[in-house]
Design a protein around this motif. Structure first.
Motif, PDB file in Angstrom:
ATOM      1  N   GLU A 266       0.848  -1.188   0.000  1.00 36.78           N
ATOM      2  CA  GLU A 266       0.000   0.000   0.000  1.00 36.78           C
ATOM      3  C   GLU A 266       0.882   1.236   0.000  1.00 36.78           C
ATOM      4  OE1 GLU A 266      -3.617   1.741  -0.397  1.00 36.78           O
ATOM      5  OE2 GLU A 266      -3.201  -0.410  -0.289  1.00 36.78           O
ATOM      6  N   ILE A 267       0.623   2.148  -0.913  1.00 38.24           N
ATOM      7  CA  ILE A 267       1.397   3.376  -1.002  1.00 38.24           C
ATOM      8  C   ILE A 267       0.479   4.554  -0.681  1.00 38.24           C
ATOM      9  CG2 ILE A 267       2.805   4.831  -2.508  1.00 38.24           C
ATOM     10  CD1 ILE A 267       3.330   2.389  -4.218  1.00 38.24           C
ATOM     11  N   GLY A 268       0.992   5.497   0.047  1.00 42.41           N
ATOM     12  CA  GLY A 268       0.205   6.708   0.279  1.00 42.41           C
ATOM     13  C   GLY A 268      -0.521   6.674   1.596  1.00 42.41           C
ATOM     14  N   PRO A 269      -1.547   7.509   1.773  1.00 43.41           N
ATOM     15  CA  PRO A 269      -2.087   8.440   0.767  1.00 43.41           C
ATOM     16  C   PRO A 269      -1.196   9.651   0.545  1.00 43.41           C
ATOM     17  CG  PRO A 269      -3.241   8.714   2.836  1.00 43.41           C
ATOM     18  CD  PRO A 269      -2.313   7.543   3.027  1.00 43.41           C
ATOM     19  N   VAL A 270      -1.522  10.422  -0.530  1.00 37.72           N
ATOM     20  CA  VAL A 270      -0.730  11.588  -0.887  1.00 37.72           C
ATOM     21  C   VAL A 270      -1.265  12.810  -0.145  1.00 37.72           C
ATOM     22  CG1 VAL A 270      -0.060  13.127  -2.770  1.00 37.72           C
ATOM     23  CG2 VAL A 270      -0.176  10.661  -3.159  1.00 37.72           C
TER      24      VAL A 270
ATOM     25  N   PRO B 293     -12.433   8.258 -18.415  1.00 41.11           N
ATOM     26  CA  PRO B 293     -12.245   6.821 -18.148  1.00 41.11           C
ATOM     27  C   PRO B 293     -10.998   6.590 -17.297  1.00 41.11           C
ATOM     28  CG  PRO B 293     -12.795   7.188 -20.454  1.00 41.11           C
ATOM     29  CD  PRO B 293     -12.549   8.543 -19.862  1.00 41.11           C
ATOM     30  N   THR B 294     -11.060   5.589 -16.434  1.00 40.57           N
ATOM     31  CA  THR B 294      -9.947   5.306 -15.527  1.00 40.57           C
ATOM     32  C   THR B 294      -9.544   3.838 -15.602  1.00 40.57           C
ATOM     33  OG1 THR B 294     -11.398   4.766 -13.655  1.00 40.57           O
ATOM     34  CG2 THR B 294     -10.765   7.079 -13.922  1.00 40.57           C
ATOM     35  N   THR B 295      -8.430   3.524 -14.948  1.00 41.65           N
ATOM     36  CA  THR B 295      -7.990   2.142 -14.759  1.00 41.65           C
ATOM     37  C   THR B 295      -7.842   1.908 -13.266  1.00 41.65           C
ATOM     38  OG1 THR B 295      -5.618   2.641 -14.750  1.00 41.65           O
ATOM     39  CG2 THR B 295      -6.661   2.309 -16.902  1.00 41.65           C
ATOM     40  N   PRO B 296      -7.750   0.641 -12.815  1.00 41.04           N
ATOM     41  CA  PRO B 296      -7.577   0.386 -11.374  1.00 41.04           C
ATOM     42  C   PRO B 296      -6.360   1.094 -10.787  1.00 41.04           C
ATOM     43  CG  PRO B 296      -8.161  -1.652 -12.507  1.00 41.04           C
ATOM     44  CD  PRO B 296      -7.934  -0.619 -13.570  1.00 41.04           C
ATOM     45  N   ALA B 297      -5.339   1.344 -11.609  1.00 34.29           N
ATOM     46  CA  ALA B 297      -4.120   1.991 -11.112  1.00 34.29           C
ATOM     47  C   ALA B 297      -4.340   3.460 -10.761  1.00 34.29           C
ATOM     48  CB  ALA B 297      -3.011   1.874 -12.150  1.00 34.29           C
ATOM     49  N   ASP B 298      -5.438   4.042 -11.230  1.00 30.99           N
ATOM     50  CA  ASP B 298      -5.664   5.469 -10.978  1.00 30.99           C
ATOM     51  C   ASP B 298      -6.015   5.770  -9.520  1.00 30.99           C
ATOM     52  OD1 ASP B 298      -5.155   6.628 -13.516  1.00 30.99           O
ATOM     53  OD2 ASP B 298      -7.029   5.806 -14.251  1.00 30.99           O
TER      54      ASP B 298
ATOM     55  N   LEU C 133      -0.202  11.762  -9.074  1.00 34.40           N
ATOM     56  CA  LEU C 133      -0.699  10.984  -7.932  1.00 34.40           C
ATOM     57  C   LEU C 133      -0.307   9.526  -8.106  1.00 34.40           C
ATOM     58  CD1 LEU C 133      -4.345  12.349  -7.468  1.00 34.40           C
ATOM     59  CD2 LEU C 133      -2.331  12.938  -6.114  1.00 34.40           C
ATOM     60  N   ASN C 134       0.446   8.993  -7.170  1.00 33.78           N
ATOM     61  CA  ASN C 134       0.764   7.566  -7.166  1.00 33.78           C
ATOM     62  C   ASN C 134      -0.077   6.811  -6.154  1.00 33.78           C
ATOM     63  OD1 ASN C 134       2.835   7.676  -9.129  1.00 33.78           O
ATOM     64  ND2 ASN C 134       4.192   8.597  -7.598  1.00 33.78           N
TER      65      ASN C 134
END
Length: 570
Positions: free
Chosen positions: A208-212, A234-239, A337-338
């Motif tokens: 888990e990274i973040g939150p930012v 449109p988004t992907t799960p990585a967003d 945003l990562n």
């Protein structure tokens, strides 16, 4: 040792690679039959931890893999033989790269000494996809050396981790010399060994990274806005955009969430914006003083025109580190945003009537739309969309083809909170059926594909994958006899050229194509048939084609009516 015997070397190296993929969390593989890839194919077949899928057409196979990865966020592996088989992956590679979807391509190849000699089924496969992959490795011919084995295992780990972290395609090229087939006893021995290793793994890279957290200056810009607006493409799960609704709540901002954005329903989400924002006369009432953009470039022409019209308004583009998103060239600031954005305890200064105004316009437009969506013969595309989305089960996903379907969902459909998928990375009509089948296999839930007749005909080989589908998948074909998307372009006015070169009317018998693939087909030509037909098919397991004969002229007239809607300024 058995693994060092000449006939077993290629298979054993492939086995070590496949085991490493499994340990990294890969679960699905789509295999296209071929001779040169025998060692890889048998290595996957000997490992019960993978779900194996067979696609005889590599282009369809690649889009099926794309659909699987799109829903899970984990890469799907692809196996093919040498030569043009690999080249057929290219459209899906482009879409995956542009949309941030992880895939792993495992291509068999002839040894290097065959290249440049006119040898059969031999092309230059080294970095064949150019700069599109996020990772490439030439495995080299199998040699049984322990260092080579370690490199193969590491290459598998690199492929998975790079494809996930960077959101894209990893390509590993495997040159093989004969023999490809292992000794049968050794194959059985590996199958036995793999059974002890086939417990579901925990991916090594999972963390888990973040939150930012953003600074005070950033938040002061946001909370000072009186008319903030959030736009999500449109988004992907990585967003990782689960914070969108809390952000809208903190700023009291409306959300324009496009199909494929996966933004949940809330009092902030606005429906029908692709209709009432199209008319330039409506814009001034809806002018924001801060625009926050997330996901991919918006599909909606109305939204893109809005962004261009108000390019002097502060626009902040939030993007992940792998994709720079600003196709309109209108953003003033870019934020990478990562991980999810941390929302502090802040209260925005939005005008108390700002969100209310959007909700009032939304309500009035829906009434206007309902008045225009009356049953008629021929049926209109919009009427089909309105009825299908009205009765689509909440647990079911929807896949939208490009051209009109992805736009008609915004204009006619009710999609708040529903799971919708699109291929908007490169926005082609390649492989739409195959992508939907991949989604069905991966999600193991009912689904609907909304697709035009030209896109359907473009991927009929995808119907060969129907045997992989165990849940209901209804393919709703909007057959209006050609590519009517071009009617919204100026070229439509060049009448003596338009029909032949752009709309390309077709008279293919879709029912006959379905029969040829042993797929259920139902023809719908009257409005009262839509709901009972769909209700019946969405409960039946397997792939079903629901062909709706719609009127091209009537459908365009209906769209024009909604696009010309004028907001009541009273």
């Amino acid at each position: 040792m058995q693994e060092n015997e000449p006939q077993n070397v290629a298979f054993y190296g492939s086995t070590l690679f496949v085991r490493s993929l499994f340990e990294e969390g890969v679960q699905h593989v789509v295999i296209s039959p071929g001779s040169r890839s025998t060692s890889l194919t048998l290595a996957f077949s000997a490992h019960s931890g993978f779900s194996k899928h067979i696609g005889i057409d590599e282009r369809s196979a690649a889009f099926m893999a794309l659909g699987m990865a799109k829903s899970s966020g984990m890469p799907t592996a692809l196996v093919c033989t040498s030569g043009t088989a690999l080249a057929n992956y290219f459209p899906a590679v482009v879409e995956a790269a542009q949309s941030g979807t992880p895939l792993i391509i495992l291509s068999a190849d002839r040894p290097s000494h065959y290249r440049g000699l006119g040898s059969s089924q031999t092309i230059d496969q080294l970095k064949i996809f150019g700069n599109y992959p996020v990772f490439f490795h030439e495995a080299g011919e199998p040699d049984g050396n322990e260092r080579s084995h370690k490199r193969l295992r590491l290459a598998a780990a690199q492929a998975v981790q790079e494809a996930v972290a960077k959101g894209g395609v990893a390509h590993i090229n495997f040159p093989f010399s004969k023999p490809f087939e292992p000794d049968n006893k050794f194959l059985k021995h590996i199958e036995f060994e793999n059974e002890k290793r086939s417990r579901k793994p925990s991916p090594k890279y999972a963390k888990e990274i973040g939150p930012v957290e953003m600074g005070e200056t950033f938040w002061s810009d946001l909370i000072s806005a009186e008319k903030p607006l959030i736009i999500v493409g449109p988004t992907t799960p990585a967003d990782r955009l689960e914070f969108i609704t809390p952000l809208a709540r903190a700023l009291d901002a409306p959300i324009l969430a496009e199909p494929g954005s996966q933004v949940p329903t809330s009092r902030h989400t606005i429906q029908g914006f692709d209709g009432f924002m199209k008319n330039p006369g409506n814009s001034e009432m809806l002018k924001a003083d801060l625009i926050m953009r997330f996901g991919q470039q918006p599909v909606s022409k109305a939204v893109n025109q809005y962004l261009d019209r108000y390019k002097e308004v502060m626009q902040i583009s939030f993007m992940n580190s792998n994709n720079w998103i600003d196709g309109s060239l209108t953003s003033h600031k870019q934020v990478t945003l990562n991980a999810p954005l941390q929302i502090p305890e802040v209260t925005g200064a939005a005008d108390k009537n700002w969100l209310k105004k959007w909700k009032k316009i939304e309500k009035e437009f829906k009434v206007f739309r309902e008045e225009n969506l009356h049953p008629s013969t021929p049926i209109t595309d919009g009427y089909v969309f309105s009825k299908i989305t009205e009765i689509q089960p909440k647990k079911a996903f929807t896949m939208l083809s490009n051209s009109f379907p992805v736009r008609d969902m915004s204009l006619f459909g009710e999609f708040d909170g529903k799971e919708i998928h699109v291929n908007r990375g490169a926005a082609g009509i390649d492989g739409i059926i195959s992508t939907a089948i991949g989604l069905s296999v991966s999600t193991e839930r009912p689904g609907t594909l909304m697709i035009g007749d030209i896109a359907f005909l473009h991927d009929t080989n995808g119907l060969l994958l129907a045997k992989e589908v165990n849940q209901p998948l209804v393919i709703v074909v909007l057959n209006n006899g050609g590519g009517t998307i071009f009617r919204i372009l100026p070229v439509h006015k060049i009448k003596d050229k338009y029909n032949t070169y752009f709309e390309t009317p077709q008279k293919a018998k879709i029912a006959a194509l379905c029969r040829a693939h042993n797929i259920d087909h139902t023809l719908v030509s009257r409005p009262e048939q839509i709901i009972p037909t769909f209700d019946k098919l969405i409960e039946r397991k397997g792939v079903h084609v629901m062909e709706c004969i719609t009127g091209a002229d009537e459908s365009m007239s209906q769209r024009q009516s909604l696009w010309n809607y004028k907001i009541n300024k009273g």
